[in-house]
Design an enzyme around this catalytic site. Structure first.
Site, PDB file in Angstrom:
ATOM      1  N   VAL A 118      81.117  51.898 -55.380  1.00  0.00           N
ATOM      2  CA  VAL A 118      79.455  51.840 -54.766  1.00  0.00           C
ATOM      3  C   VAL A 118      78.763  52.212 -56.066  1.00  0.00           C
ATOM      4  CG1 VAL A 118      77.897  52.462 -53.044  1.00  0.00           C
ATOM      5  CG2 VAL A 118      80.363  52.247 -52.657  1.00  0.00           C
ATOM      6  N   HIS A 119      78.524  51.404 -57.014  1.00  0.00           N
ATOM      7  CA  HIS A 119      77.797  51.686 -58.330  1.00  0.00           C
ATOM      8  C   HIS A 119      76.138  51.778 -57.821  1.00  0.00           C
ATOM      9  CE1 HIS A 119      81.410  52.234 -60.561  1.00  0.00           C
ATOM     10  NE2 HIS A 119      81.580  51.105 -60.597  1.00  0.00           N
ATOM     11  N   ASP A 120      75.779  50.303 -58.350  1.00  0.00           N
ATOM     12  CA  ASP A 120      74.187  50.563 -58.141  1.00  0.00           C
ATOM     13  C   ASP A 120      73.734  50.868 -56.823  1.00  0.00           C
ATOM     14  OD1 ASP A 120      74.437  49.600 -60.640  1.00  0.00           O
ATOM     15  OD2 ASP A 120      73.995  47.551 -60.133  1.00  0.00           O
TER      16      ASP A 120
END
Ligand code: CA
Length: 323
Positions: free
Chosen positions: A242-244
């Site tokens: 769950v980067h951005d």
């Protein structure tokens, strides 16, 4: 109270996940979306942003930004992760609307000056647009509320890099710009791989979102298919990090994260180019160029269970209102 944000992005599959999270959240007023090269070319990324805006009836102004790093040659789109045009198997159509005539840096400067102390800049791509804004109008450091950056990797929880052993993609794409942003005299919170790789959208999580969050859930499922194939092939994982969306989660609920304070620099040359470093202890050294810089905040732990629940509930609630 809602947080006014401008979201600087290289759309991008996880960027689409973050854009819709910000739009869906009642805690956020998404004033503008500024685009930058990175996951896709600047043309494709800007088209993706305009199309998502139209498809989901958003009000945010879109401004097109930099097509290349500040001082380095252009870098290509990350097609292996995000597909040929940035949104995986999904192809954006041509939107009716168009981008603001101003370049992204100018839109950022004008917006911040018009609402001093109110706007949070959230970046989920290379930091070129913010560095250009700083170069053109250094006084904005005193006018933004804060800067929240998805990028970097500080070795916490074993996370050191994704595009090289020691660099994360957004920072590696323009290390000089990142170093300017981190050493400027404004408050920066960095949500890097140290925390984004601690949260996972599993295949089952995205299936449930598709089933429960209406049109937006289906859209997020559709765009994520290519991304999940990349994760499966590259690291044998059923799901994606769950980067951005983690940067948006920080804006909505900072208490999800534990932060560590200290000056931050970026390696701009050599084998560790793009590596991020923080001086987080009070130790004294005979040579210490770090003391000149403002202490910034780096995310070192996250309540991933609560973050995943926040994302899911925010999109389900929004989908319910849109019916
Ligand atoms: Ca991004």
């Amino acid at each position: 109270m809602t947080e006014k944000i401008i979201l600087d992005t290289d759309p991008g599959i996880d960027d689409a996940m973050a854009i819709l999270f910000a739009e869906a959240s009642p805690a956020i007023e998404l004033l503008g979306i500024t685009t930058v090269f990175g996951n896709a070319t600047i043309e494709d990324g800007t088209r993706n942003a305009l199309w998502i805006k139209e498809r989901f009836g958003m009000q945010a102004i879109i401004a097109k930004g930099a097509d290349r790093p500040l001082r380095r040659p252009p870098v290509g789109a990350t097609t292996v992760v995000h597909g040929e045009h940035g949104l995986g198997d999904v192809t954006a159509g041509e939107a009716q609307g168009s981008a603001d005539p101003r370049p992204a840096w100018q839109f950022i400067v004008d917006s911040v000056k018009a609402a001093p102390g109110e706007i949070t800049l959230v970046t989920i791509g290379p930091l070129t647009n913010l560095a250009l804004a700083l170069e053109q109008a250094p006084e904005i450091t005193g006018l933004v509320k804060q800067v929240v950056v998805m990028g970097g990797a500080f070795g916490v929880n074993g996370h050191r890099g994704n595009v090289t052993p020691y660099a994360e993609a957004n920072i590696h794409d323009d290390p000089e710009a990142a170093d300017q942003v981190f050493t400027a005299d404004w408050p920066v919170v960095i949500i890097g791989l140290d925390v984004t790789q601690q949260s996972v959208f599993s295949g089952a999580y995205l299936d449930a979102l598709r089933d429960d969050a209406g049109e937006v859930g289906q859209f997020l499922w559709d765009v994520s298919r290519f991304y999940l194939r990349f994760y499966s092939a590259r690291i044998g994982m059923d799901g994606c990090h769950v980067h951005d969306p983690s940067a948006i989660a920080y804006v909505i609920n900072p208490a999800l994260f534990t932060l560590r304070e200290g000056a931050v620099r970026v390696v701009t040359d050599g084998p560790a180019i793009g590596h991020t470093l923080q001086k987080f202890d009070g130790r004294r050294h005979p040579h210490d160029g770090w003391e000149a810089y403002r202490a910034q905040q780096v995310g070192v732990a996250v309540d991933d269970t609560a973050l995943l629940a926040l994302y899911r509930q925010t999109l389900i609630d929004w989908a319910g209102k849109r019916v």
